[in-house]
Every structure is written in C-alpha cells, then in structure tokens.
Design a protein around this motif. Sequence first.
Motif, PDB file in Angstrom:
ATOM      1  N   GLN A  48       4.332  -9.260  -2.858  1.00 33.15           N
ATOM      2  CA  GLN A  48       3.142  -9.396  -1.959  1.00 33.15           C
ATOM      3  C   GLN A  48       2.640 -10.672  -1.837  1.00 33.15           C
ATOM      4  O   GLN A  48       2.234 -11.227  -1.044  1.00 33.15           O
ATOM      5  N   ARG A  49       2.346 -11.600  -3.178  1.00 31.13           N
ATOM      6  CA  ARG A  49       1.736 -12.859  -3.272  1.00 31.13           C
ATOM      7  C   ARG A  49       2.781 -13.971  -2.771  1.00 31.13           C
ATOM      8  O   ARG A  49       2.298 -14.798  -2.208  1.00 31.13           O
ATOM      9  N   GLY A  98       1.944 -11.996   4.878  1.00 36.70           N
ATOM     10  CA  GLY A  98       1.710 -11.008   5.928  1.00 36.70           C
ATOM     11  C   GLY A  98       1.857  -9.784   5.200  1.00 36.70           C
ATOM     12  O   GLY A  98       1.831  -8.622   5.950  1.00 36.70           O
ATOM     13  N   SER A  99       2.484  -9.740   3.897  1.00 31.75           N
ATOM     14  CA  SER A  99       2.727  -8.399   3.327  1.00 31.75           C
ATOM     15  C   SER A  99       1.302  -7.640   2.785  1.00 31.75           C
ATOM     16  O   SER A  99       0.643  -8.594   2.458  1.00 31.75           O
ATOM     17  N   VAL A 100       1.437  -6.283   2.560  1.00 29.48           N
ATOM     18  CA  VAL A 100       0.345  -5.557   1.858  1.00 29.48           C
ATOM     19  C   VAL A 100       0.800  -4.612   0.976  1.00 29.48           C
ATOM     20  O   VAL A 100       2.175  -3.910   1.147  1.00 29.48           O
ATOM     21  N   VAL A 101       0.111  -4.491  -0.057  1.00 29.60           N
ATOM     22  CA  VAL A 101       0.670  -3.228  -1.042  1.00 29.60           C
ATOM     23  C   VAL A 101      -0.165  -1.986  -0.609  1.00 29.60           C
ATOM     24  O   VAL A 101      -1.590  -2.292  -0.434  1.00 29.60           O
ATOM     25  N   CYS A 102       0.265  -0.852  -0.364  1.00 34.00           N
ATOM     26  CA  CYS A 102      -0.354   0.307  -0.084  1.00 34.00           C
ATOM     27  C   CYS A 102       0.075   1.191  -1.153  1.00 34.00           C
ATOM     28  O   CYS A 102       1.253   1.923  -1.041  1.00 34.00           O
ATOM     29  N   ASP A 103      -0.696   1.622  -2.048  1.00 38.21           N
ATOM     30  CA  ASP A 103      -0.379   2.236  -3.259  1.00 38.21           C
ATOM     31  C   ASP A 103      -0.836   3.830  -3.014  1.00 38.21           C
ATOM     32  O   ASP A 103      -1.825   4.138  -3.018  1.00 38.21           O
ATOM     33  N   PRO A 104       0.177   4.696  -2.859  1.00 36.53           N
ATOM     34  CA  PRO A 104       0.115   6.044  -2.598  1.00 36.53           C
ATOM     35  C   PRO A 104      -0.467   6.814  -3.678  1.00 36.53           C
ATOM     36  O   PRO A 104      -1.288   7.796  -3.571  1.00 36.53           O
ATOM     37  N   GLU A 105      -0.625   6.339  -4.974  1.00 32.44           N
ATOM     38  CA  GLU A 105      -1.181   6.871  -6.116  1.00 32.44           C
ATOM     39  C   GLU A 105      -2.840   6.919  -5.835  1.00 32.44           C
ATOM     40  O   GLU A 105      -3.680   7.754  -6.454  1.00 32.44           O
ATOM     41  N   ALA A 161       8.483 -16.857  -0.931  1.00 33.63           N
ATOM     42  CA  ALA A 161       8.102 -18.237  -1.226  1.00 33.63           C
ATOM     43  C   ALA A 161       8.503 -18.543  -2.630  1.00 33.63           C
ATOM     44  O   ALA A 161       8.541 -17.576  -3.624  1.00 33.63           O
ATOM     45  N   PRO A 162       8.903 -19.728  -3.018  1.00 35.38           N
ATOM     46  CA  PRO A 162       9.147 -20.176  -4.364  1.00 35.38           C
ATOM     47  C   PRO A 162       7.947 -19.687  -5.279  1.00 35.38           C
ATOM     48  O   PRO A 162       6.689 -19.830  -5.141  1.00 35.38           O
ATOM     49  N   VAL A 203       5.368  -6.948   6.217  1.00 36.06           N
ATOM     50  CA  VAL A 203       5.988  -5.745   5.383  1.00 36.06           C
ATOM     51  C   VAL A 203       4.860  -5.107   4.599  1.00 36.06           C
ATOM     52  O   VAL A 203       4.014  -5.513   3.985  1.00 36.06           O
ATOM     53  N   VAL A 204       5.218  -3.698   4.483  1.00 36.19           N
ATOM     54  CA  VAL A 204       4.189  -2.871   3.393  1.00 36.19           C
ATOM     55  C   VAL A 204       5.224  -2.382   2.287  1.00 36.19           C
ATOM     56  O   VAL A 204       6.135  -2.174   2.474  1.00 36.19           O
ATOM     57  N   ILE A 205       4.341  -2.617   1.145  1.00 29.62           N
ATOM     58  CA  ILE A 205       4.957  -2.380  -0.190  1.00 29.62           C
ATOM     59  C   ILE A 205       4.213  -1.127  -0.886  1.00 29.62           C
ATOM     60  O   ILE A 205       2.999  -1.339  -0.870  1.00 29.62           O
ATOM     61  N   ALA A 206       4.977  -0.083  -1.217  1.00 30.87           N
ATOM     62  CA  ALA A 206       4.286   0.967  -1.858  1.00 30.87           C
ATOM     63  C   ALA A 206       4.909   1.316  -3.260  1.00 30.87           C
ATOM     64  O   ALA A 206       6.136   1.801  -3.187  1.00 30.87           O
ATOM     65  N   PRO A 207       4.406   1.097  -4.170  1.00 33.05           N
ATOM     66  CA  PRO A 207       4.712   1.457  -5.638  1.00 33.05           C
ATOM     67  C   PRO A 207       4.526   2.814  -5.944  1.00 33.05           C
ATOM     68  O   PRO A 207       3.163   3.099  -6.137  1.00 33.05           O
ATOM     69  N   MET A 208       5.501   3.394  -6.217  1.00 33.22           N
ATOM     70  CA  MET A 208       4.920   4.998  -6.456  1.00 33.22           C
ATOM     71  C   MET A 208       6.175   5.588  -7.366  1.00 33.22           C
ATOM     72  O   MET A 208       7.344   5.566  -6.565  1.00 33.22           O
TER      73      MET A 208
END
Length: 210
Positions: A21-22, A26-33, A186-187, A75-80
């Motif tokens: 995400q960092r 434009g990406s976001v973290v959406c945590d299902p937890e 990004a680097p 992009v949406v990122i879901a860590p679960m």
Amino acid sequence: MLLWINGPFGGGKTQTAHEIQRRLAGSVVCDPELVGFGLRRMLPPELRGDFQDLRSWRQGVVEVLDLALTKQDGVVIAPMTVTDPRCFEETVGRLRELGHDVRHFALLADRETVRKRLRERGFGRFLQYVAGKDAPLRRESWALERLDECLERLREPEFAEHLWTDGTTVTRTADRIAVLAGLTLAPNRDGLVRGRLRRAWTSARHIRLD
C-alpha cells in the motif's frame, strides 16, 4: 483489482499488505478482520467463537469489498487468513463471480518460522524478555493451536498462488506479489533502521486486545 493476501496467523499478511500500500499509489488496505471483530464485540463473551463461521461475516466482507472495488480507482488489498474451502468460495469466489479481478496469494513458511514470528509480533518480544523465551503466549495461543492445520490446508492447490517466505523479507515478498499481479511498486527507499521502525509501528497499530 483485489489482492487477497492469505496465510497463517503470524505469516506476514498485514506487514506485506501495508508495504504494498505505501509503495503503490492509489491503493488501499481493507482488512476483513475488522468486520469480524465488530461482530464478536456484539456478542456476549460466552458466545464468541470463530467469526468466520458467521454468515454475516462472509456476506459483509463481500459487500464491503465489492463496494470498495466498484468505487475505488486504485488496487484494494485484503490481508486475511481463510483456510476453509467453503468460506473461501463464499468470499474470494463470490467476489470473482461478481466480476472482480481477484489475485489471491498464500504466504507460507515452515512451522518454526511462523512460531517465531508469532512470538515477536505485538508485545511478544517484551513478554519473552520478562518471562523467558519459553513463556506461554496466551494472546497467540489460538493461532498456535491452529498453526499446523492452517499450514496444511493452505498448501492445497485451491489456495494458490503459494509464496514461501522463509528467509525473505517483507519488502521482497511485496515485490514478488507485485510482479505476479502485473503491478509496479515505487522503489523501497527505507534503510534498515527505518524499515524496522516502520514494521514495528505497523505491528503496534494492529494489536488486538479482545
């Protein structure tokens, strides 16, 4: 696009999600937890179990991620962690049925590697120092009890893409996911100390007390 980052508890999902995400504009973290913890807090303590057993969790996760993917440009990122095939089908599978581009990755590691990570995340390192290296990890006992089953299930073909993370860094894992998903990060300009501080802060922000 949705990046669903799966893996055992303590496998590095949250760290990897926030690293991507960092470095991905434009990406976001959406945590299902978070949906699950909200549902658990609604219940009296004696009724609190695995929130993934609740149909409301599975339906709520799909509804929220569907909304984010429809309205969010990045992009949406879901860590679960999801290891039950039925639950997987009713979340990841359902989102694919709705027409979303879902890229699923399971972060795997040897049992001792994950066990060490569980000890060191959150307050684990401090507790080890105070109580000894073999002190029981009460807050992580639930994760440890399910570790072997979790690792075994996630090795199944239906949970591919599999990424082994023994001996690699969060940064490199994020880079591997980006390449496989066709994304450009990004680097990474963090030095050793700054990177450790950033990961420690991420861990501290995600400590669960219930």
